[in-house]
Every structure is written in C-alpha cells, then in structure tokens.
Design an enzyme around this catalytic site. Sequence first.
Site, PDB file in Angstrom:
ATOM      1  N   MET A  27       0.843  -1.204   0.000  1.00  0.00           N
ATOM      2  CA  MET A  27       0.000   0.000   0.000  1.00  0.00           C
ATOM      3  C   MET A  27       0.876   1.251   0.000  1.00  0.00           C
ATOM      4  SD  MET A  27      -3.408  -0.929   2.100  1.00  0.00           S
ATOM      5  CE  MET A  27      -2.752  -0.661   3.731  1.00  0.00           C
ATOM      6  N   LEU A  30       6.566   3.149   1.598  1.00  0.00           N
ATOM      7  CA  LEU A  30       7.523   2.043   1.663  1.00  0.00           C
ATOM      8  C   LEU A  30       8.618   2.314   2.702  1.00  0.00           C
ATOM      9  CD1 LEU A  30       7.905   1.241  -2.148  1.00  0.00           C
ATOM     10  CD2 LEU A  30       6.311   0.259  -0.477  1.00  0.00           C
ATOM     11  N   GLY A  33      11.161  -2.662   5.590  1.00  0.00           N
ATOM     12  CA  GLY A  33      10.469  -3.960   5.589  1.00  0.00           C
ATOM     13  C   GLY A  33      10.005  -4.321   4.186  1.00  0.00           C
ATOM     14  N   HIS A  34       9.343  -3.345   3.529  1.00  0.00           N
ATOM     15  CA  HIS A  34       8.916  -3.583   2.144  1.00  0.00           C
ATOM     16  C   HIS A  34      10.124  -3.864   1.249  1.00  0.00           C
ATOM     17  CE1 HIS A  34       5.571  -0.716   3.471  1.00  0.00           C
ATOM     18  NE2 HIS A  34       4.887  -1.775   3.080  1.00  0.00           N
ATOM     19  N   LYS A 147       4.932 -10.131   8.922  1.00  0.00           N
ATOM     20  CA  LYS A 147       4.427  -9.076   9.812  1.00  0.00           C
ATOM     21  C   LYS A 147       2.899  -9.143   9.894  1.00  0.00           C
ATOM     22  CE  LYS A 147       3.859  -4.735  11.438  1.00  0.00           C
ATOM     23  NZ  LYS A 147       2.459  -4.541  11.163  1.00  0.00           N
ATOM     24  N   SER A 183       6.504  -0.560  10.259  1.00  0.00           N
ATOM     25  CA  SER A 183       5.143  -0.449   9.741  1.00  0.00           C
ATOM     26  C   SER A 183       4.936   0.962   9.219  1.00  0.00           C
ATOM     27  CB  SER A 183       4.138  -0.742  10.859  1.00  0.00           C
ATOM     28  OG  SER A 183       2.854  -0.279  10.480  1.00  0.00           O
TER      29      SER A 183
END
Length: 280
Positions: A27, A30, A33-34, A147, A183
């Site tokens: 979504m 970024l 983690g992405h 996650k 996050s």
Amino acid sequence: MQILETIDAMRAYRRQLSGDVAMVPTMGALHAGHMALVDHARTLAPQVVVSIFVNPAQFGPNEDYDRYPRTFDADRQQCEAHQVDAIFAPAVEHMYPPGAIETVVDVPSLTDKLEAANRPGHFQGVCRVVMKLLNMCSPMVAVFGEKDYQQLCVIRAMVADAAIPVQIVGHPTIREADGLAMSSRNRYLNTEQRTKAVAIHDALQHARKMVRDGNRDVAQIEQTMARIIEPKGLSVDYATVRNAASLAPIKQLNDPANARALVAARLGPVRLIDNMSLEV
Ligand code: AMP
C-alpha cells in the site's frame, strides 16, 4: 523503471516480458520492511513488479483510509534504488469501477478470528484486491511479509484453494533496532508512544523465552504477554498463542514449532500488530 497506472498498461507490460515476474503487493509508504521483500523478490525472478495501491475495500468506515500515508515520490525513489522493474499503481476507479459487480472472495475458517474481530470485512477486502492484483500481473511468485501473519495465512489458503497459478513466499518481519516491527503506521506514533510501542516486541520475546524455559501452559504465556504490554498504557486487543497454520486456539503447547504468538494492541490513535514463531 516503468510506472504502470492502468490495468491495460500492466497487462501490456506483462505480455511483452519473456521471463517470470516476482510481485510485491504493497500500500506504499515504503520502508525497509517492504524493501527487504523487494530484495528477496529479485532473487526469485528476473523481473520485479511492486504494486502500490491503498485499497479502500480493506479499511473499515472508522479506520485510517483517508489519512493513510501516501508518499509516491519517495516510494518511486526507493523502488528505483532497489532495481524494481515496474511499479503498478492503479487508481481506485480502475480497480473498482463504479457500478462494478462486487465479487466476494473469502477464506471463512481463517477470517473469523483475531484481526477479523476488530476489522470486520478487512480480509474480504484483502482477498478481493490480492486476487485482482495477481490476475492483472500474472506473477510466477508473490512475496508477502510475516508481519501480517494472518493475512499471509489467508492468502496462501486462497491461492491454494482457487488454484491461482502463483507461488506465495513469506518473508520474516523486519524490525527497528529496538525490536519494533517496521510499519507504515509507526509514523503516527509520537516520541513517547514510540518508546512504549516496543512492549509488544518485548512480550513476544518473553513468550519465546517462557517456551524455551519449558513452559507449555498457553494461558500463562498469554497472561504474561498482556501483563508486559498493558502497564505501558497500550490496550490489548489480543495477545494469544495459536496453531501456526489454522490459527485455532490451543491450550497446551505440545508442538511449539507449530505455534505462533500474535499480538494486536492500541496505542493512542494507532493499532499495532506483531507476531513471532514459538519454535525454539
Ligand atoms: P502494506 O504496505 O502494509 O500493505 O504491506 C505490504 C507488504 O509488506 C505485506 O506483505 C506486509 O506484510 C509486508 N510488510 C510490512 N511491514 C513489514 C515488515 N516490517 N517486515 C516484513 N514485511 C513487512
């Protein structure tokens, strides 16, 4: 790097590729983690497509759809730096044309618990958009983060049952230095809340320690997790130990390798989720 803004453009791009594609649905907003998912995707196929789509269908009426961070320029730069081949960023009107039939996709045995209790309709929205994205991009493999563990279980089950020709790969959670799971929503936390948020990671680590020390009493492990989190001012939605595949409750930990501790807690305006394997 190509920027594909319509479904036709995505399909045309896909048709002219000769090799396989690894897809990373996101979504946006970024973070590292992405990008770890992207880097892993690069090892799985010669072309990597990242989708960026804030999916209205998976947000409840009182959730943060309107204020969800949208940072397309920064996202594009990060994708460029990680050698992404194409970003697929369709508009909401393309994904959900007005008057379109609303297909319901669901995996009821996995979407009747945990996140679903607080977010009715959330997983139906996730399933619908992920199925559409997979059909639009036709990747050989798609990478999702642990996650969002329940989401990963739901997507694996949906893909298996609907015989969607894609391999689903899970990637471990990437964390900040103090353990907080990265996050897009962490940016909503103020400095004080950010310090307190680490209690969720501490509780999950403590659960693993209890199991490592031989404790097999699930109720005790769950109570201990809540007791670590609540004094920091977080309100616990769940702090639970579940079967890692079915997400069904368990009483006695006979098989820690097949158990997962999962937490959701609210801190001011933010709802945080995290989880860990209890394999020790
Ligand atoms: P989102 O943009 O939040 O929908 O997330 C897109 C994908 O990135 C999902 O598969 C998430 O599980 C994954 N993801 C988000 N945060 C992390 C993280 N900290 N570590 C690993 N994967 C993550």
